[in-house]
Design a protein around this motif. Structure first.
Motif, PDB file in Angstrom:
ATOM      1  N   PRO A 101       0.823  -1.212   0.115  1.00 43.18           N
ATOM      2  CA  PRO A 101      -0.147  -0.031   0.061  1.00 43.18           C
ATOM      3  C   PRO A 101       0.903   1.319   0.121  1.00 43.18           C
ATOM      4  O   PRO A 101       0.379   2.448  -0.175  1.00 43.18           O
ATOM      5  CB  PRO A 101      -0.947  -0.252   1.371  1.00 43.18           C
ATOM      6  N   ARG A 102       1.990   1.112   0.382  1.00 43.57           N
ATOM      7  CA  ARG A 102       3.086   2.372   0.262  1.00 43.57           C
ATOM      8  C   ARG A 102       3.418   2.589  -1.068  1.00 43.57           C
ATOM      9  O   ARG A 102       3.602   3.997  -1.177  1.00 43.57           O
ATOM     10  CB  ARG A 102       4.158   2.056   1.191  1.00 43.57           C
ATOM     11  N   GLU A 103       3.029   1.888  -1.794  1.00 41.88           N
ATOM     12  CA  GLU A 103       3.312   2.398  -3.339  1.00 41.88           C
ATOM     13  C   GLU A 103       1.915   2.738  -3.963  1.00 41.88           C
ATOM     14  O   GLU A 103       2.056   3.342  -5.250  1.00 41.88           O
ATOM     15  CB  GLU A 103       3.716   1.130  -4.046  1.00 41.88           C
ATOM     16  N   LEU A 104       0.818   2.595  -3.291  1.00 46.94           N
ATOM     17  CA  LEU A 104      -0.504   2.765  -3.872  1.00 46.94           C
ATOM     18  C   LEU A 104      -0.871   4.144  -2.961  1.00 46.94           C
ATOM     19  O   LEU A 104      -2.199   4.695  -3.448  1.00 46.94           O
ATOM     20  CB  LEU A 104      -1.575   1.896  -3.511  1.00 46.94           C
ATOM     21  N   SER A 105      -0.187   4.779  -2.201  1.00 49.58           N
ATOM     22  CA  SER A 105      -0.580   5.929  -1.623  1.00 49.58           C
ATOM     23  C   SER A 105       0.711   6.781  -1.144  1.00 49.58           C
ATOM     24  O   SER A 105       1.790   6.434  -1.192  1.00 49.58           O
ATOM     25  CB  SER A 105      -1.360   5.428  -0.334  1.00 49.58           C
ATOM     26  N   THR A 106       0.236   8.180  -0.968  1.00 45.50           N
ATOM     27  CA  THR A 106       1.485   8.909  -0.562  1.00 45.50           C
ATOM     28  C   THR A 106       1.353   9.093   0.800  1.00 45.50           C
ATOM     29  O   THR A 106       0.597   8.788   1.480  1.00 45.50           O
ATOM     30  CB  THR A 106       1.254  10.425  -0.931  1.00 45.50           C
ATOM     31  N   ASP A 107       2.199   9.681   1.642  1.00 46.23           N
ATOM     32  CA  ASP A 107       2.244  10.142   3.093  1.00 46.23           C
ATOM     33  C   ASP A 107       1.074  10.880   3.321  1.00 46.23           C
ATOM     34  O   ASP A 107       0.513  10.628   4.418  1.00 46.23           O
ATOM     35  CB  ASP A 107       3.654  10.679   3.539  1.00 46.23           C
ATOM     36  N   ASN A 108       0.886  11.910   2.729  1.00 45.98           N
ATOM     37  CA  ASN A 108      -0.176  12.840   2.828  1.00 45.98           C
ATOM     38  C   ASN A 108      -1.638  12.004   3.063  1.00 45.98           C
ATOM     39  O   ASN A 108      -2.471  12.361   3.655  1.00 45.98           O
ATOM     40  CB  ASN A 108      -0.497  13.858   1.509  1.00 45.98           C
ATOM     41  N   GLN A 109      -1.771  10.977   1.849  1.00 41.94           N
ATOM     42  CA  GLN A 109      -3.123  10.332   1.995  1.00 41.94           C
ATOM     43  C   GLN A 109      -3.138   9.281   3.294  1.00 41.94           C
ATOM     44  O   GLN A 109      -4.113   9.148   3.753  1.00 41.94           O
ATOM     45  CB  GLN A 109      -2.963   9.419   0.723  1.00 41.94           C
ATOM     46  N   ARG A 110      -1.909   8.672   3.454  1.00 38.47           N
ATOM     47  CA  ARG A 110      -2.093   7.672   4.577  1.00 38.47           C
ATOM     48  C   ARG A 110      -2.359   8.593   6.061  1.00 38.47           C
ATOM     49  O   ARG A 110      -3.078   8.267   6.842  1.00 38.47           O
ATOM     50  CB  ARG A 110      -0.672   7.021   4.609  1.00 38.47           C
ATOM     51  N   ARG A 111      -1.605   9.766   6.051  1.00 32.07           N
ATOM     52  CA  ARG A 111      -1.920  10.602   7.307  1.00 32.07           C
ATOM     53  C   ARG A 111      -3.451  11.155   7.296  1.00 32.07           C
ATOM     54  O   ARG A 111      -4.139  11.239   8.139  1.00 32.07           O
ATOM     55  CB  ARG A 111      -1.058  11.731   7.373  1.00 32.07           C
ATOM     56  N   GLY A 112      -4.058  11.556   6.026  1.00 28.26           N
ATOM     57  CA  GLY A 112      -5.307  11.875   5.686  1.00 28.26           C
ATOM     58  C   GLY A 112      -6.262  10.885   6.093  1.00 28.26           C
ATOM     59  O   GLY A 112      -7.355  11.143   6.864  1.00 28.26           O
ATOM     60  N   VAL A 113      -6.061   9.496   5.934  1.00 30.63           N
ATOM     61  CA  VAL A 113      -6.957   8.543   6.378  1.00 30.63           C
ATOM     62  C   VAL A 113      -6.999   8.397   7.669  1.00 30.63           C
ATOM     63  O   VAL A 113      -7.922   8.227   8.410  1.00 30.63           O
ATOM     64  CB  VAL A 113      -6.933   7.116   5.557  1.00 30.63           C
ATOM     65  N   ARG A 114      -5.744   8.438   8.347  1.00 27.11           N
ATOM     66  CA  ARG A 114      -5.644   8.463   9.670  1.00 27.11           C
ATOM     67  C   ARG A 114      -6.641   9.582  10.356  1.00 27.11           C
ATOM     68  O   ARG A 114      -7.078   9.296  11.574  1.00 27.11           O
ATOM     69  CB  ARG A 114      -4.122   8.577  10.097  1.00 27.11           C
ATOM     70  N   ARG A 115      -6.355  10.716   9.860  1.00 28.10           N
ATOM     71  CA  ARG A 115      -6.986  11.923  10.367  1.00 28.10           C
ATOM     72  C   ARG A 115      -8.454  11.728  10.319  1.00 28.10           C
ATOM     73  O   ARG A 115      -9.291  11.907  11.217  1.00 28.10           O
ATOM     74  CB  ARG A 115      -6.479  13.284   9.988  1.00 28.10           C
ATOM     75  N   TRP A 116      -9.093  10.998   9.023  1.00 32.68           N
ATOM     76  CA  TRP A 116     -10.356  10.905   9.083  1.00 32.68           C
ATOM     77  C   TRP A 116     -10.842   9.937  10.172  1.00 32.68           C
ATOM     78  O   TRP A 116     -12.012  10.166  10.780  1.00 32.68           O
ATOM     79  CB  TRP A 116     -10.951  10.309   7.701  1.00 32.68           C
ATOM     80  N   ILE A 117     -10.237   8.823  10.126  1.00 27.96           N
ATOM     81  CA  ILE A 117     -10.584   7.959  11.332  1.00 27.96           C
ATOM     82  C   ILE A 117     -10.731   8.742  12.659  1.00 27.96           C
ATOM     83  O   ILE A 117     -11.624   8.548  13.520  1.00 27.96           O
ATOM     84  CB  ILE A 117      -9.847   6.776  11.568  1.00 27.96           C
ATOM     85  N   ALA A 118      -9.673   9.262  13.131  1.00 32.99           N
ATOM     86  CA  ALA A 118      -9.234   9.934  14.489  1.00 32.99           C
ATOM     87  C   ALA A 118     -10.676  10.826  14.621  1.00 32.99           C
ATOM     88  O   ALA A 118     -11.163  11.191  15.713  1.00 32.99           O
ATOM     89  CB  ALA A 118      -8.033  10.682  14.384  1.00 32.99           C
ATOM     90  N   GLU A 119     -10.908  11.702  13.515  1.00 31.95           N
ATOM     91  CA  GLU A 119     -12.097  12.684  13.405  1.00 31.95           C
ATOM     92  C   GLU A 119     -13.418  12.030  13.640  1.00 31.95           C
ATOM     93  O   GLU A 119     -14.480  12.762  13.608  1.00 31.95           O
ATOM     94  CB  GLU A 119     -11.996  13.696  12.599  1.00 31.95           C
ATOM     95  N   GLY A 120     -13.593  10.645  13.632  1.00 28.97           N
ATOM     96  CA  GLY A 120     -14.811   9.894  13.909  1.00 28.97           C
ATOM     97  C   GLY A 120     -15.162   8.930  12.651  1.00 28.97           C
ATOM     98  O   GLY A 120     -16.515   8.473  12.847  1.00 28.97           O
ATOM     99  N   ALA A 121     -14.483   9.164  11.668  1.00 27.55           N
ATOM    100  CA  ALA A 121     -14.899   8.277  10.450  1.00 27.55           C
ATOM    101  C   ALA A 121     -16.279   8.713   9.880  1.00 27.55           C
ATOM    102  O   ALA A 121     -17.186   7.733   9.759  1.00 27.55           O
ATOM    103  CB  ALA A 121     -14.805   6.901  10.726  1.00 27.55           C
ATOM    104  N   ARG A 122     -16.648   9.950   9.922  1.00 29.46           N
ATOM    105  CA  ARG A 122     -17.889  10.219   9.752  1.00 29.46           C
ATOM    106  C   ARG A 122     -18.401  10.215   8.021  1.00 29.46           C
ATOM    107  O   ARG A 122     -17.268  10.091   7.243  1.00 29.46           O
ATOM    108  CB  ARG A 122     -18.271  11.779   9.961  1.00 29.46           C
ATOM    109  N   TYR A 123     -19.763  10.335   7.671  1.00 27.60           N
ATOM    110  CA  TYR A 123     -20.063  10.162   6.306  1.00 27.60           C
ATOM    111  C   TYR A 123     -20.237  11.738   5.836  1.00 27.60           C
ATOM    112  O   TYR A 123     -21.179  12.276   5.680  1.00 27.60           O
ATOM    113  CB  TYR A 123     -21.231   9.513   6.021  1.00 27.60           C
TER     114      TYR A 123
END
Ligand code: HEM
Length: 124
Positions: A101-123
């Motif tokens: 997955p590190r070839e399928l994503s950038t550091d910004n994207q991995r951190r971004g998904v982490r932030r979305w989950i931390a913020e409650g994984a909302r729709y």
């Protein structure tokens, strides 16, 4: 048979060249990450490729196209807890997965998904 053919085309590429994983062109903000503006386009273009995590491929029993799919597999996303979420563990290569997955994503994207989950994984 269909999955095998699609997987062969995917891994072998249309012209026989090897499958060239590359991160999709999605940039995440540092906070207030949106599922519809950031997470879904990333998952659709980087993971839900034909024969992988699209509805047809359902690789590892996981579909990554719609918000509702994220709750079909317990523990895939644990709102508020990125470290407990299998999705984040895979993204950060803390669980084995091919292609890497590190070839399928950038550091910004991995951190971004982490932030979305931390913020409650909302729709959102
Ligand atoms: C960054 C994008 C991707 C993410 C976040 C992702 C995430 C996941 C997750 C969460 C699982 C389940 C792991 C488990 O149950 O422990 C999985 C399994 C799997 N994924 Fe992906 N995936 C991505 C891209 C891909 C792509 C592009 C392919 C196809 C080329 C793929 C093929 C597979 C396969 C074959 C499995 C099953 C592995 C097994 O049974 O050991 N994934 N993936």
């Amino acid at each position: 048979m269909v999955v095998a053919t699609v997987s062969y085309l995917l891994f072998a590429g249309c012209n026989g060249s090897p499958f060239q994983p590359s991160p999709p062109n999605v940039i995440f903000p540092d906070s207030n990450v949106s599922f519809r503006l950031h997470v879904q386009p990333f998952l659709r273009r980087g993971c839900a490729l034909v024969g992988c995590h699209d509805r047809g491929g359902r690789s590892g029993g996981v579909v990554l196209e719609e918000y509702a799919h994220l709750w079909e597999r317990p523990g895939l996303v644990v709102p508020g807890e990125p470290d407990a979420s299998v999705l984040q563990q895979i993204l950060e290569a803390r669980l084995p997965h091919q292609p890497d997955p590190r070839e399928l994503s950038t550091d910004n994207q991995r951190r971004g998904v982490r932030r979305w989950i931390a913020e409650g994984a909302r729709y959102n």
